[in-house]
Design an enzyme around this catalytic site. Structure first.
Site, mmCIF file in Angstrom:
data_model
loop_
_atom_site.group_PDB
_atom_site.id
_atom_site.type_symbol
_atom_site.label_atom_id
_atom_site.label_comp_id
_atom_site.label_asym_id
_atom_site.label_seq_id
_atom_site.Cartn_x
_atom_site.Cartn_y
_atom_site.Cartn_z
ATOM 1 C CB SER A 1 -0.998 0.000 1.154
ATOM 2 O OG SER A 1 -0.358 -0.105 2.404
ATOM 3 C CG ASP B 1 16.274 5.718 6.455
ATOM 4 O OD1 ASP B 1 15.703 6.827 6.334
ATOM 5 O OD2 ASP B 1 16.263 5.076 7.512
ATOM 6 C CB VAL C 1 9.107 2.532 12.453
ATOM 7 C CG1 VAL C 1 8.149 1.568 11.768
ATOM 8 C CG2 VAL C 1 9.139 3.864 11.720
ATOM 9 C CG HIS D 1 13.599 -0.566 11.583
ATOM 10 N ND1 HIS D 1 12.607 -0.444 12.537
ATOM 11 C CD2 HIS D 1 14.259 0.608 11.578
ATOM 12 C CE1 HIS D 1 12.685 0.763 13.090
ATOM 13 N NE2 HIS D 1 13.684 1.419 12.526
ATOM 14 C CB ILE D 2 18.898 -4.224 10.714
ATOM 15 C CG1 ILE D 2 18.511 -5.407 11.597
ATOM 16 C CG2 ILE D 2 20.402 -3.961 10.756
ATOM 17 C CD1 ILE D 2 19.123 -6.733 11.138
ATOM 18 C CG HIS D 3 18.589 2.219 11.125
ATOM 19 N ND1 HIS D 3 18.048 3.230 10.387
ATOM 20 C CD2 HIS D 3 17.748 1.999 12.165
ATOM 21 C CE1 HIS D 3 16.917 3.625 10.957
ATOM 22 N NE2 HIS D 3 16.710 2.885 12.037
#
Length: 150
Positions: free
Chosen positions: A50, A67, A132, A136-138
């Site tokens: 979406s 990112d 968020v 998640h891995i940055h």
């Protein structure tokens, strides 16, 4: 939605479009301090299609994409398809998935030209500046990182 609801209750004259602008203009630290919102995350919307995103890696367990607010010349995220809100909520049975995500981070870092090194970061909770609530891995690189990070 809880944050939106509380803002609207505190400021009944604030139109909802103002909230969207306010939320977009908030720093990542401010978003993290706002706490954990209810409802689908931006990452779950990316996963369900979406919200469009260009994946630089995808498989049956996770995806990686750049990112939208990079903090380094190369800055991408690796997220699991399984909805895990934060590393603190990962279970023992998630070990293979978490290991796979780290190996994907390594693989994509190499593909992105980060031979000289890179930083891997997972933010957890409010004081960890998690904005968020979908694990998640940055992965950041392409410049000399400093220490301590913050």
């Amino acid at each position: 939605l809880i944050l939106l609801d509380s803002l609207l209750q505190e400021r009944p004259s604030l139109p909802s479009s103002s909230f969207c602008l306010l939320r977009r203009s908030m720093s990542e630290d401010a978003k993290a301090q706002a706490g954990r919102p209810e409802g689908p995350t931006i990452f779950s919307k990316i996963l369900d299609g979406s919200i469009p995103a260009t994946f630089i890696h995808q498989d049956d367990q996770c995806v990686a994409f750049k990112d939208v607010a990079p903090q380094a010349p190369v800055h991408f995220l690796v997220i699991p398809r399984k909805p895990i809100a934060m590393i603190e909520e990962a279970e023992e049975t998630d070990g293979p998935l978490l290991g796979h995500m780290m190996l994907v981070a390594k693989k994509v870092a190499k593909e992105q030209g980060l031979e000289k090194g890179y930083r891997v970061v997972i933010n957890n909770g409010v004081e960890g500046a998690q904005s968020v609530y979908h694990l998640h891995i940055h992965v950041m690189g392409g410049r000399q990182m400093s220490w301590p990070p913050g």
